[in-house]
Motif scaffolding. Structure first.
Motif, short mmCIF file in Angstrom:
data_model
loop_
_atom_site.label_atom_id
_atom_site.label_comp_id
_atom_site.label_asym_id
_atom_site.label_seq_id
_atom_site.Cartn_x
_atom_site.Cartn_y
_atom_site.Cartn_z
N GLU A 239 0.57 -1.12 0.01
CA GLU A 239 -0.30 0.30 -0.07
C GLU A 239 0.67 1.09 0.45
OE1 GLU A 239 -2.12 3.51 1.02
OE2 GLU A 239 -0.88 2.31 2.73
N LEU A 240 1.93 1.09 0.81
CA LEU A 240 2.76 2.80 1.02
C LEU A 240 3.10 2.70 -0.66
CD1 LEU A 240 3.97 2.28 4.50
CD2 LEU A 240 2.10 4.04 3.38
N GLY A 241 3.89 1.38 -1.26
CA GLY A 241 4.73 1.09 -2.39
C GLY A 241 3.39 2.39 -3.29
N ARG A 242 2.43 1.70 -3.94
CA ARG A 242 1.62 2.24 -4.58
C ARG A 242 1.56 3.56 -4.09
NH1 ARG A 242 -2.24 -3.38 -4.06
NH2 ARG A 242 -0.93 -4.33 -5.60
N ARG A 243 1.15 4.45 -3.24
CA ARG A 243 0.68 5.27 -2.81
C ARG A 243 2.05 6.99 -3.07
NH1 ARG A 243 -0.46 7.03 3.06
NH2 ARG A 243 -1.32 5.17 3.03
N HIS A 244 3.45 5.93 -2.70
CA HIS A 244 4.60 7.29 -2.59
C HIS A 244 5.49 6.90 -3.56
CE1 HIS A 244 3.48 8.80 0.96
NE2 HIS A 244 2.83 7.15 1.47
N ARG A 245 5.05 5.37 -4.16
CA ARG A 245 6.24 5.40 -5.31
C ARG A 245 7.55 5.53 -4.64
NH1 ARG A 245 2.80 3.22 -9.52
NH2 ARG A 245 4.97 3.83 -10.77
N PRO A 246 8.37 4.99 -3.76
CA PRO A 246 10.06 5.41 -3.22
C PRO A 246 10.72 5.02 -4.83
CG PRO A 246 8.86 3.53 -2.16
CD PRO A 246 7.83 4.07 -2.98
N ASP A 247 11.97 5.82 -4.42
CA ASP A 247 12.47 5.33 -4.98
C ASP A 247 13.45 3.99 -5.23
OD1 ASP A 247 12.78 7.90 -6.43
OD2 ASP A 247 14.03 8.65 -4.20
N VAL A 248 13.61 4.16 -3.35
CA VAL A 248 13.85 2.01 -3.27
C VAL A 248 13.04 2.09 -1.70
CG1 VAL A 248 15.74 2.92 -1.15
CG2 VAL A 248 16.09 0.38 -2.95
N ALA A 249 12.56 0.56 -1.61
CA ALA A 249 12.39 0.02 -0.88
C ALA A 249 13.01 -0.96 0.13
CB ALA A 249 10.88 -1.05 -1.24
N LEU A 250 14.13 -0.74 0.67
CA LEU A 250 14.43 -1.62 2.10
C LEU A 250 14.00 -2.53 2.59
CD1 LEU A 250 17.01 0.98 3.62
CD2 LEU A 250 17.39 -0.09 1.32
N LEU A 251 13.85 -3.53 2.10
CA LEU A 251 13.11 -4.79 2.90
C LEU A 251 13.74 -6.11 3.51
CD1 LEU A 251 10.36 -5.83 2.12
CD2 LEU A 251 10.79 -6.36 0.19
N ASP A 252 13.09 -6.14 4.25
CA ASP A 252 14.12 -7.34 5.42
C ASP A 252 12.75 -8.22 4.93
OD1 ASP A 252 14.89 -8.86 7.31
OD2 ASP A 252 13.15 -8.34 9.10
N LEU A 253 13.21 -9.89 5.15
CA LEU A 253 13.24 -11.01 4.07
C LEU A 253 12.01 -11.25 5.10
CD1 LEU A 253 13.39 -12.96 2.31
CD2 LEU A 253 14.59 -13.91 3.59
N ASN A 254 11.71 -11.53 6.10
CA ASN A 254 10.40 -12.41 7.59
C ASN A 254 10.06 -11.39 8.26
OD1 ASN A 254 9.85 -13.77 8.34
ND2 ASN A 254 11.42 -15.07 9.75
N LEU A 255 8.90 -10.20 7.78
CA LEU A 255 8.23 -10.02 8.88
C LEU A 255 7.62 -9.97 9.05
CD1 LEU A 255 7.65 -7.75 4.84
CD2 LEU A 255 8.97 -7.63 6.69
N ALA A 256 6.24 -9.46 9.71
CA ALA A 256 5.54 -9.95 11.33
C ALA A 256 4.84 -11.11 10.23
CB ALA A 256 4.47 -8.13 11.25
N ASP A 257 4.03 -10.99 9.22
CA ASP A 257 3.70 -11.81 8.75
C ASP A 257 3.84 -12.80 7.82
OD1 ASP A 257 4.33 -9.92 6.61
OD2 ASP A 257 2.24 -9.66 5.96
N GLY A 258 5.06 -13.20 8.60
CA GLY A 258 5.71 -14.63 7.81
C GLY A 258 6.45 -13.94 6.74
N LEU A 259 6.90 -14.83 6.22
CA LEU A 259 8.20 -15.02 5.23
C LEU A 259 8.19 -14.07 3.68
CD1 LEU A 259 11.07 -16.05 4.50
CD2 LEU A 259 10.61 -17.85 3.84
N THR A 260 7.00 -13.21 4.11
CA THR A 260 6.41 -12.43 2.40
C THR A 260 7.60 -11.39 2.13
OG1 THR A 260 6.05 -10.36 4.45
CG2 THR A 260 4.50 -12.43 4.08
N GLY A 261 8.67 -10.88 2.21
CA GLY A 261 9.87 -10.54 1.87
C GLY A 261 9.75 -10.79 0.33
N PRO A 262 9.54 -11.78 -0.64
CA PRO A 262 9.90 -12.27 -1.82
C PRO A 262 8.56 -11.94 -2.44
CG PRO A 262 10.27 -13.77 -0.08
CD PRO A 262 10.23 -12.62 0.50
#
Length: 166
Positions: free
Chosen positions: A67-90
């Motif tokens: 949602e934040l990616g779609r709203r803000h269209r950042p230059d870069v997303a720094l993304l952890d692999l394993n998040l609060a909702d599981g292995l959703t990074g990929p």
């Protein structure tokens, strides 16, 4: 900075000047932090703000990140692999890259779980990565995204994908 989101290895023709080793002016890269550990996210945010980057948001799970990616269209997303909702990074990486919302860099302590193409991400920074090393890796990325030719080597903390983003 609003340089184009481009695949790793693609030709680029942007002209935004960047600060090299803190000596030149640059426009701040807009960054989305995707990290479920609040203290880690806050520390990263403070480090990047001090380094002259703009933080467009923080997300702790896949829904927030997309949602934040779609709203803000950042230059870069720094993304952890394993998040609060599981292995959703990929899944997040694939969405952000496929929709051309952001260039993705994984920041994870589990880089060994990523395939060589990094699910379309530009690269991966292995945790723990602190201070100046993180800032220099992101400045290298800024140079690439804006098409600025650089003779600098890839920073040692940044491992690039072995094949281009799709």
């Amino acid at each position: 900075m609003r340089c184009r989101v481009i695949p790793w290895g693609a030709q680029v023709f942007g002209r935004n000047p960047l600060r090299a080793a803190g000596t030149e002016e640059f426009e701040p890269m807009r960054v989305l932090i995707v990290e479920d550990e609040a203290l880690v996210a806050l520390e990263l945010e403070e480090l990047l703000l001090d380094g002259g980057f703009e933080i467009v948001g923080r997300a702790a799970d896949a829904a927030q990140a997309i949602e934040l990616g779609r709203r803000h269209r950042p230059d870069v997303a720094l993304l952890d692999l394993n998040l609060a909702d599981g292995l959703t990074g990929p899944r997040i990486a694939k969405t952000l890259v496929h929709e051309r919302l952001a260039t993705v860099v994984f920041v994870t302590g589990q880089a060994n779980l990523l395939p060589s193409d990094l699910h379309g991400a530009f690269g991966v920074i292995e945790k723990p990565c602190v201070g100046r090393a993180m800032v220099e890796a992101l400045r290298f990325l800024s140079s690439h995204l804006c098409g600025k030719a650089t003779k600098r080597a890839v920073p040692p903390v940044l491992r690039l994908a072995s094949s281009p983003q799709q």
